[in-house]
Design a protein around this motif. Structure first.
Motif, mmCIF file in Angstrom:
data_model
loop_
_atom_site.group_PDB
_atom_site.id
_atom_site.type_symbol
_atom_site.label_atom_id
_atom_site.label_comp_id
_atom_site.label_asym_id
_atom_site.label_seq_id
_atom_site.Cartn_x
_atom_site.Cartn_y
_atom_site.Cartn_z
ATOM 1 N N MET A 74 -42.757 -32.638 9.310
ATOM 2 C CA MET A 74 -42.598 -32.125 7.952
ATOM 3 C C MET A 74 -41.120 -31.899 7.652
ATOM 4 O O MET A 74 -40.410 -31.248 8.406
ATOM 5 N N SER A 75 -40.647 -32.445 6.536
ATOM 6 C CA SER A 75 -39.258 -32.277 6.146
ATOM 7 C C SER A 75 -39.033 -30.866 5.606
ATOM 8 O O SER A 75 -39.976 -30.184 5.187
ATOM 9 N N LEU A 76 -37.770 -30.442 5.592
ATOM 10 C CA LEU A 76 -37.446 -29.115 5.075
ATOM 11 C C LEU A 76 -37.760 -29.023 3.579
ATOM 12 O O LEU A 76 -38.190 -27.977 3.092
ATOM 13 N N LYS A 77 -37.547 -30.122 2.855
ATOM 14 C CA LYS A 77 -37.865 -30.120 1.423
ATOM 15 C C LYS A 77 -39.364 -29.924 1.207
ATOM 16 O O LYS A 77 -39.793 -29.169 0.318
ATOM 17 N N GLU A 78 -40.164 -30.594 2.031
ATOM 18 C CA GLU A 78 -41.611 -30.449 1.925
ATOM 19 C C GLU A 78 -42.031 -29.026 2.260
ATOM 20 O O GLU A 78 -42.904 -28.451 1.592
#
Length: 226
Positions: A74-78
């Protein structure tokens, strides 16, 4: 300014006049300026900026394990999107959650109980629900008016598009940021109750939505009744 970005970081106390290492810092700063020809800022301007008082950030604090929750892949933006959505769901309740889920926004698929990220999302909802205390009657307001709910959801979808700097500055203001944001997006509805022609019947929960509610974990079920 470096000091403005690290006003509460003790590692940068040397930039303050009161710090014993301030004189050494000023010496090195002057040496650097003489080498690069940087005379844009005077010593007094630099000192004044370092000493300028700033309001301490009012971040909403969650349990530590959630602050660093970043599931594999999971990306930080997500993750930021999940946290912000959970923040708003806990503030506005089930009417907001159901209305938002019906929009079928691809970036918000984690709201689907069948999605692998739903567990992370629901944990954040539960955590925010413990620390956020929305104004009395707010959730009922959404349950009573489809137009009111739609206005909040439309504004939230625009809120998701804020750039990282706007988002961080908003988070710094804590609960006050949420109160001010709500006031700004609902100001056009303040006279709704005074105009009978603008009244709408309370939104009904679709049969399919009732089925979804039955499979929600207890933390989200609480949003239906609060």
């Amino acid at each position: 300014m470096m000091m403005e970005c690290n006003v509460y970081n003790p590692s940068y106390n040397f930039m303050r006049r009161s710090d014993p290492f301030h004189a050494f810092y000023k010496q090195k700063l002057n040496e650097y300026r003489s080498q690069v020809g940087d005379d844009d800022a005077t010593d007094s301007e630099v000192d004044d900026a370092a000493e300028q008082p700033r309001t301490r950030p009012q971040f909403i604090e969650l349990p530590d394990f959630l602050l660093f929750c970043n599931p594999p892949g999971m990306s930080l933006k997500e993750l930021d999107t999940i946290k912000l959505t959970a923040h708003f769901v806990s503030w506005y309740g089930a009417a907001f959650w159901l209305g938002l889920a019906k929009r079928k926004i691809p970036e918000l698929q984690f709201m689907d109980p069948d999605d692998s990220r739903f567990k992370c999302f629901s944990e954040f909802v539960g955590a925010y629900s413990k620390v956020l205390k929305p104004p009395a009657g707010l959730k009922q307001e959404l349950r009573n008016s489809a137009a009111y709910t739609a206005t909040i959801i439309d504004a939230f979808l625009q809120r998701l598009k804020w750039d990282p700097v706007q988002h961080y500055e908003w988070l710094q203001r804590g609960v006050k940021a949420m109160l001010d944001w709500h006031a700004s997006v609902t100001k056009d509805l303040t006279n709704k109750d005074q105009n009978p022609q603008m009244q709408q019947s309370p939104p009904r929960i679709h049969k399919c939505s009732r089925i979804v509610l039955l499979i929600l974990p207890p933390l989200l079920m609480l949003l239906v009744h609060v």
